[in-house]
Design a protein around this motif. Structure first.
Motif, PDB file in Angstrom:
ATOM      1  N   ILE A 189       0.762  -1.287  -0.130  1.00 52.69           N
ATOM      2  CA  ILE A 189       0.050  -0.083  -0.062  1.00 52.69           C
ATOM      3  C   ILE A 189       0.773   1.176  -0.166  1.00 52.69           C
ATOM      4  N   ARG A 190       0.682   2.229  -0.911  1.00 48.27           N
ATOM      5  CA  ARG A 190       1.256   3.529  -0.996  1.00 48.27           C
ATOM      6  C   ARG A 190       0.294   4.406  -0.759  1.00 48.27           C
ATOM      7  N   VAL A 191       0.249   5.392   0.129  1.00 48.71           N
ATOM      8  CA  VAL A 191      -0.826   6.100   0.393  1.00 48.71           C
ATOM      9  C   VAL A 191      -0.320   7.425   1.100  1.00 48.71           C
ATOM     10  N   SER A 192      -0.994   8.560   0.739  1.00 43.72           N
ATOM     11  CA  SER A 192      -0.670  10.027   1.314  1.00 43.72           C
ATOM     12  C   SER A 192      -2.028  10.563   1.921  1.00 43.72           C
ATOM     13  N   TRP A 193      -1.619  11.368   2.700  1.00 37.66           N
ATOM     14  CA  TRP A 193      -3.104  12.377   3.519  1.00 37.66           C
ATOM     15  C   TRP A 193      -2.394  13.372   4.043  1.00 37.66           C
ATOM     16  N   THR A 194      -3.403  14.366   4.217  1.00 32.83           N
ATOM     17  CA  THR A 194      -3.508  15.536   4.946  1.00 32.83           C
ATOM     18  C   THR A 194      -3.797  15.529   6.524  1.00 32.83           C
ATOM     19  N   PRO A 195      -2.889  15.633   7.320  1.00 33.03           N
ATOM     20  CA  PRO A 195      -3.254  15.141   8.744  1.00 33.03           C
ATOM     21  C   PRO A 195      -4.393  16.198   9.273  1.00 33.03           C
ATOM     22  N   ALA A 196      -5.011  16.026  10.209  1.00 29.46           N
ATOM     23  CA  ALA A 196      -6.083  16.772  10.778  1.00 29.46           C
ATOM     24  C   ALA A 196      -5.690  17.099  12.016  1.00 29.46           C
ATOM     25  N   GLY A 197      -6.322  18.192  12.724  1.00 27.97           N
ATOM     26  CA  GLY A 197      -5.867  18.708  14.034  1.00 27.97           C
ATOM     27  C   GLY A 197      -4.782  19.532  14.109  1.00 27.97           C
ATOM     28  N   VAL A 198      -4.184  20.222  13.121  1.00 35.14           N
ATOM     29  CA  VAL A 198      -3.312  20.837  13.166  1.00 35.14           C
ATOM     30  C   VAL A 198      -3.255  22.313  13.835  1.00 35.14           C
ATOM     31  N   GLU A 199      -2.586  22.555  15.006  1.00 35.76           N
ATOM     32  CA  GLU A 199      -2.926  23.709  15.780  1.00 35.76           C
ATOM     33  C   GLU A 199      -1.722  24.784  15.373  1.00 35.76           C
ATOM     34  N   SER A 200      -2.089  25.951  15.791  1.00 40.19           N
ATOM     35  CA  SER A 200      -1.086  27.162  15.385  1.00 40.19           C
ATOM     36  C   SER A 200       0.274  26.666  15.939  1.00 40.19           C
ATOM     37  N   HIS A 201       0.387  25.949  16.982  1.00 43.77           N
ATOM     38  CA  HIS A 201       1.683  25.557  17.542  1.00 43.77           C
ATOM     39  C   HIS A 201       2.388  24.540  17.099  1.00 43.77           C
ATOM     40  N   GLY A 202       1.768  23.817  16.115  1.00 38.76           N
ATOM     41  CA  GLY A 202       2.237  22.790  15.216  1.00 38.76           C
ATOM     42  C   GLY A 202       1.505  21.474  15.270  1.00 38.76           C
ATOM     43  N   LEU A 203       2.090  20.350  14.715  1.00 42.18           N
ATOM     44  CA  LEU A 203       1.267  19.203  14.431  1.00 42.18           C
ATOM     45  C   LEU A 203       1.684  18.122  15.439  1.00 42.18           C
ATOM     46  N   GLU A 204       0.698  17.249  15.849  1.00 41.17           N
ATOM     47  CA  GLU A 204       1.204  16.279  16.918  1.00 41.17           C
ATOM     48  C   GLU A 204       1.419  15.030  16.068  1.00 41.17           C
ATOM     49  N   ALA A 205       2.570  15.318  15.500  1.00 44.65           N
ATOM     50  CA  ALA A 205       3.217  14.170  14.599  1.00 44.65           C
ATOM     51  C   ALA A 205       3.261  12.847  15.235  1.00 44.65           C
ATOM     52  N   ASP A 206       3.431  12.745  16.414  1.00 44.14           N
ATOM     53  CA  ASP A 206       3.615  11.393  16.903  1.00 44.14           C
ATOM     54  C   ASP A 206       2.117  10.737  16.892  1.00 44.14           C
ATOM     55  N   LEU A 207       0.974  11.294  16.865  1.00 40.35           N
ATOM     56  CA  LEU A 207      -0.178  10.620  16.636  1.00 40.35           C
ATOM     57  C   LEU A 207      -0.242   9.826  15.120  1.00 40.35           C
ATOM     58  N   GLN A 208       0.392  10.575  14.162  1.00 41.42           N
ATOM     59  CA  GLN A 208       0.340  10.029  12.968  1.00 41.42           C
ATOM     60  C   GLN A 208       1.230   8.670  12.826  1.00 41.42           C
ATOM     61  N   VAL A 209       2.294   8.849  13.361  1.00 39.62           N
ATOM     62  CA  VAL A 209       3.405   7.853  13.309  1.00 39.62           C
ATOM     63  C   VAL A 209       2.670   6.726  14.129  1.00 39.62           C
ATOM     64  N   GLN A 210       1.973   6.806  15.327  1.00 35.48           N
ATOM     65  CA  GLN A 210       1.441   5.838  16.142  1.00 35.48           C
ATOM     66  C   GLN A 210       0.148   5.313  15.393  1.00 35.48           C
ATOM     67  N   MET A 211      -0.568   6.137  14.530  1.00 36.83           N
ATOM     68  CA  MET A 211      -1.740   5.554  13.691  1.00 36.83           C
ATOM     69  C   MET A 211      -1.056   4.468  12.727  1.00 36.83           C
ATOM     70  N   TRP A 212      -0.148   4.606  12.021  1.00 35.52           N
ATOM     71  CA  TRP A 212       0.373   3.814  11.046  1.00 35.52           C
ATOM     72  C   TRP A 212       0.968   2.659  11.659  1.00 35.52           C
ATOM     73  N   ALA A 213       1.739   2.875  12.505  1.00 41.69           N
ATOM     74  CA  ALA A 213       2.343   1.735  13.552  1.00 41.69           C
ATOM     75  C   ALA A 213       1.186   0.833  13.944  1.00 41.69           C
ATOM     76  N   GLN A 214       0.176   1.256  14.471  1.00 46.84           N
ATOM     77  CA  GLN A 214      -0.788   0.412  14.815  1.00 46.84           C
ATOM     78  C   GLN A 214      -1.425  -0.310  13.873  1.00 46.84           C
TER      79      GLN A 214
END
Length: 221
Positions: A189-214
């Protein structure tokens, strides 16, 4: 040029909340924006998914101004193996099973950051990811790709609606002639997406990594 950040050994004593440069062993380069550095620190302090190995992955400079790359491989513990042998993963009964313990799912994820918002991303952020696994030949049929796609979409919970793009490729190999080789089947599977929940202080990038790892771990059996 894409900046590559090393993911150090996880320090469980450091809280994920309230990132403070004084509590972080990473050295911040001078040209890194505040919101990007927040994302880097979130990955540095992230909770790890059980039975997933994490390694730094180089991000091609052609993809974005900055990038955080994480290579993932699934190495299930004996407890997880025995649980899945007993239950056959009842939460995911239709997913084809791995062909052998040596062929566990693997993949990677890159969190990309552009200094200026990109029209095709509708954001300054974009995630790209890859998944690969071998499956038992007897489990492969015309619905295999759809089942992998449905399961992946169920795991993509922190993404912008309608931003997911990609391909699912299922291939079957059969030897002939003098070559003696067992039949095999694989899915990528090759996939891309725009992450949701981006705040002014930045992105909770750990949630994106955890999501794919899970997703990788749940597909291990």
């Amino acid at each position: 040029m894409a900046e590559i950040f090393t993911i150090p050994v996880h320090d469980a004593s450091v809280s994920h909340c309230g990132f403070d440069q004084t509590d972080c062993s990473l050295i911040r380069p001078d040209d890194v924006p505040d919101d990007l550095w927040y994302a880097v620190e979130s990955v540095h302090h992230m909770d790890r998914v059980e039975s997933i190995d994490y390694h730094e992955l180089r991000v091609p400079a052609s993809l974005a101004d900055f990038g955080i790359g994480v290579e993932l491989s699934c190495t299930p513990s004996s407890n997880l193996q025995s649980q899945n042998r007993r239950s056959a993963n009842p939460e995911h009964p239709n997913i084809p099973q791995a062909s052998a313990p040596t062929h566990r799912p693997s993949g990677w994820i890159m969190i990309l950051y552009s200094s200026e918002p990109r029209l095709e991303w509708d954001s300054q952020w974009r995630c790209v990811a890859f998944f690969s696994t071998e499956i038992a030949i007897q489990e492969h049929d015309s619905l295999t790709s759809s089942m992998f796609l449905d399961e992946m979409m169920a795991h993509l919970t922190s993404v912008q609606t309608d931003s997911v793009r990609g391909t699912v490729t299922v291939s079957e190999n059969q030897s002939f002639g003098v070559i003696e080789q067992e039949e095999s089947c694989s899915c990528e599977i090759r996939v891309s997406w725009t992450p949701a929940g981006v705040e002014s202080h930045g992105l909770e990038a750990d949630l994106q990594v955890q999501m794919w790892a899970q997703y990788l771990r749940d597909m291990a059996f």
